[in-house]
Design a protein around this motif. Structure first.
Motif, PDB file in Angstrom:
ATOM      1  N   GLN A 169       4.784 -34.499  60.125  1.00  0.00           N
ATOM      2  CA  GLN A 169       3.969 -34.559  61.346  1.00  0.00           C
ATOM      3  C   GLN A 169       4.628 -35.467  62.387  1.00  0.00           C
ATOM      4  OE1 GLN A 169       0.234 -35.910  59.741  1.00  0.00           O
ATOM      5  NE2 GLN A 169      -0.381 -33.868  59.032  1.00  0.00           N
ATOM      6  N   ASP A 225      -0.269 -38.458  44.718  1.00  0.00           N
ATOM      7  CA  ASP A 225      -1.006 -37.952  45.880  1.00  0.00           C
ATOM      8  C   ASP A 225      -0.632 -38.735  47.136  1.00  0.00           C
ATOM      9  OD1 ASP A 225      -2.252 -36.095  44.304  1.00  0.00           O
ATOM     10  OD2 ASP A 225      -4.106 -37.236  44.066  1.00  0.00           O
ATOM     11  N   ASP A 226      -0.555 -40.058  46.999  1.00  0.00           N
ATOM     12  CA  ASP A 226      -0.201 -40.892  48.150  1.00  0.00           C
ATOM     13  C   ASP A 226       1.211 -40.585  48.635  1.00  0.00           C
ATOM     14  OD1 ASP A 226      -2.624 -42.134  48.321  1.00  0.00           O
ATOM     15  OD2 ASP A 226      -2.027 -43.888  47.139  1.00  0.00           O
ATOM     16  N   ARG A 273       1.180 -37.495  50.624  1.00  0.00           N
ATOM     17  CA  ARG A 273       0.644 -37.714  51.975  1.00  0.00           C
ATOM     18  C   ARG A 273       1.695 -38.347  52.880  1.00  0.00           C
ATOM     19  NH1 ARG A 273      -5.560 -39.892  50.847  1.00  0.00           N
ATOM     20  NH2 ARG A 273      -6.210 -38.081  49.582  1.00  0.00           N
ATOM     21  N   GLN A 296       4.041 -35.646  53.966  1.00  0.00           N
ATOM     22  CA  GLN A 296       3.405 -34.807  54.990  1.00  0.00           C
ATOM     23  C   GLN A 296       3.386 -35.535  56.332  1.00  0.00           C
ATOM     24  OE1 GLN A 296       2.196 -31.521  54.413  1.00  0.00           O
ATOM     25  NE2 GLN A 296       2.351 -31.619  56.626  1.00  0.00           N
ATOM     26  N   GLY A 297       3.135 -36.858  56.273  1.00  0.00           N
ATOM     27  CA  GLY A 297       3.129 -37.652  57.497  1.00  0.00           C
ATOM     28  C   GLY A 297       4.486 -37.642  58.174  1.00  0.00           C
TER      29      GLY A 297
END
Length: 614
Positions: free
Chosen positions: A418, A407-408, A411, A414-415
């Motif tokens: 972004q 999960d980390d 993320r 995804q970061g």
């Protein structure tokens, strides 16, 4: 404040031979054809509006208002010598007599603009009588100085049961309520529902549902897919909502049967084209749970490739489709390119798989293809269309990546995305505008959700007009769009002004104020004016409050004390008449002029708002 003077007038029936046209009357020259048309209307429907005049010294009167009616009555007297016996009310019409010449002069100049409008029920009955007498809608329209479209809409109500029109005249139901009864041809049922809704302020929709609880609207997906011809050929009955321009399918059992037959026929056709099986589904979509519950596997057609020229043409057509300006030939060309891009199933693939067909919420036939049933999986694997499942042994080493670590890592990935898009603010704003103006459902590129911020009243919004940017062109439904990237490219090609315009109007529709101080700052900048978009009318406000409230409002707006003749006269009116009078005060400059209102009074009316609305 101007001085208010009470005017006293008397009424009297005066024989036609004692009535003459006053020189004060503005209608000195009237075409004979107009006189004859009006005479036919009066002979059929009666004299609805009194004449007005000044009494002379010989028991007669000079008509200052109603010159055309006077001519029509005299024409009828010539055509019908026995009119005094057959229609005494026309041979000796009622005349409003002015108390003095000054009043008569005022009547002569203001009668046309201050004439009391017919109550809708009276108007409907008058039109109906003329139609029964052989008058065409065109003749009726000229006789009443209205449009033919208006006449047609009123005539549609003329055949309602008399009790429905009586209830309308008594203001126990609204005009739109009465229109709702036109969908029913069962008089007994109509009268039963009428008794349930009198004075209850029921919505038109509820009345229609009560009249025909089982009827299916013509906009229903089943009705669109089946069509009126096939439904009626099977014995189905069609009812009509004349005022909503909508058909009603009165026999849902027949509609469902024809719907199923047509879907089954499509499934049979698909089996004939080579699919191993084809199944018709009556639901409006095939959910993921359906695939899972039935243990389907899925194979896909090999995706086709477009040439560089075809790709350019595809983008060009997609842009036109995005703007809803693509013609029929263009739609066919785009569909052909899309089909090539999506690829096609081979005969071998179709031999081990099937398709489920259904009708979506817009009445369009859809399908989910390439579905492999449990019993066909072995054949699909052997043909190389599905991978052979691999079993994980219990003693197989577990992944060193825990779920929390996975999960980390997700993320972090995804970061990174972004972080990269932060360098392109124009792209972000374009994505925001695209998401706001298109119903992308779960495919939204940005993690933003919208909150409903209602800006439309529960009534028909009479007297209310927002900028069409807030009311027209809702988010485009993208449910069936397969290539959102192509749609987004077409959206961006419309230019920065279009993107900014879409962004502005959809963000404006989301504005709701927020913190009190922040809202005050925004209002200081934008200077909103409720009366710019809303004017109180009988339907949207005055009929929805009590009579005493209307009395106080009339007194406050005119600045007159209780007991003044104008206030006393207003208080004696029925509530519906008070509502209409107040509507006229707010909407009609001629009414305010006739009342002789001061500038201060007119400013008070222009700025007035109900308590708590400012």
């Amino acid at each position: 404040m101007t001085k208010q003077t009470k005017i006293t007038a008397t009424e009297a029936r005066i024989p036609l031979d004692r009535l003459t046209l006053s020189t004060l009357n503005p209608r000195q020259d009237v075409p004979q054809a107009d006189v004859i048309e009006l005479a036919e209307s009066i002979w059929t429907a009666g004299l609805i509006q009194n004449l007005s005049g000044l009494a002379d010294d010989e028991g007669g009167a000079e008509i200052v208002a109603g010159g055309r009616r006077l001519r029509a009555l005299k024409y009828l007297a010539e055509q019908h010598p026995d009119m005094a016996e057959t229609h005494p009310e026309l041979a000796s019409p009622m005349v409003n007599l002015a108390p003095d010449r000054t009043t008569g002069e005022a009547w002569a100049t203001t009668e046309n603009i201050a004439r009391r409008a017919l109550h809708p029920a009276e108007e409907i009955r008058a039109y109906g009588k003329m139609e029964q007498g052989g008058s065409t809608p065109a003749i009726i329209a000229r006789a009443f100085a209205v449009t033919e479209k208006h006449v047609y809409r009123r005539l549609a109500l003329a055949h309602l049961p008399a009790p429905v029109l009586d209830a309308l005249r008594a203001d126990e139901i609204s005009l739109s309520n009465a229109a709702a009864f036109t969908i029913s041809d069962d008089q007994k049922r109509s009268l039963e529902i009428l008794e349930q809704v009198r004075g209850e302020s029921q919505s038109d929709y509820n009345i229609k549902r009560m009249l025909k609880p089982d009827a299916v609207r013509g906009t229903d997906r089943r009705a669109i897919f089946v069509g009126e011809d096939a439904y009626m050929a099977a014995g189905g009955r069609i009812g009509g909502d004349l005022f909503a321009d909508e058909s009603l399918f009165d026999d849902p059992e027949i509609l469902d049967a024809v719907f199923q037959e047509k879907l089954d026929a499509v499934a049979k056709l698909l089996r004939g084209k080579g699919w191993k099986w084809a199944e018709a589904i009556t639901e409006s979509y095939i959910g993921y749970h359906t695939i899972e519950d039935r243990k389907f596997e899925r194979i896909y057609a090999e995706q086709g490739d477009l040439t560089e020229a075809e790709t350019e043409r595809y983008d060009e057509l997609a842009e036109l489709a995005e703007g809803d300006v693509l013609d029929e030939d263009g739609e066919a060309e785009l569909a052909a390119l899309q089909e090539k891009l999506d690829g096609m199933f081979s005969a071998e693939q179709m031999a081990v798989s099937g398709v489920m067909v259904y009708v979506d919420r817009d009445g369009r036939l859809q399908g989910s293809d390439g579905l492999v049933a449990r019993e066909d999986k072995a054949a699909a694997i052997e043909a190389g269309f599905l991978r052979k499942p691999t079993r994980i042994e219990d003693d197989e080493p577990k992944s060193p990546i825990s779920q929390k670590l996975a999960d980390d890592l997700g993320r972090i990935a995804q970061g990174a995305k972004q972080h990269a898009i932060l360098r392109d603010p124009d792209l972000l704003l374009d994505l925001l505008a695209f998401q706001l103006s298109h119903a992308l459902n779960w495919k939204n590129p940005l993690g933003l959700s919208l909150t409903d911020v209602p800006n439309w009243p529960s009534t028909e919004a009479e007297g209310y007009a927002l900028d069409e940017k807030l009311t027209a062109n809702p988010p485009r439904d993208m449910w069936e769009i397969k290539d959102l990237a192509a749609s987004f490219r077409a959206f961006r090609k419309k230019g920065a002004d279009h993107v900014r315009g879409e962004l502005t109007r959809f963000l404006a529709a989301q504005y709701r104020g927020g913190d009190e101080k922040l809202a005050a700052l925004v209002e200081k900048e934008t200077q909103p004016s409720i009366r710019e978009v809303w004017t109180p009318t009988a339907e949207n406000f005055f009929k929805r409050v009590g009579g005493p409230y209307l009395n106080d409002l009339w007194s406050d707006l005119l600045g007159l004390a209780s007991g003044h003749a104008t206030i006393t006269a207003f208080e004696k009116l029925k509530k519906s008449e008070k509502a209409e009078k107040l509507e006229s005060l707010f909407a009609d400059p001629a009414t305010r002029s006739a009342l002789g209102l001061t500038e201060e009074q007119q400013d008070r009316i222009a700025a007035w708002l109900p308590e708590g609305m400012a």
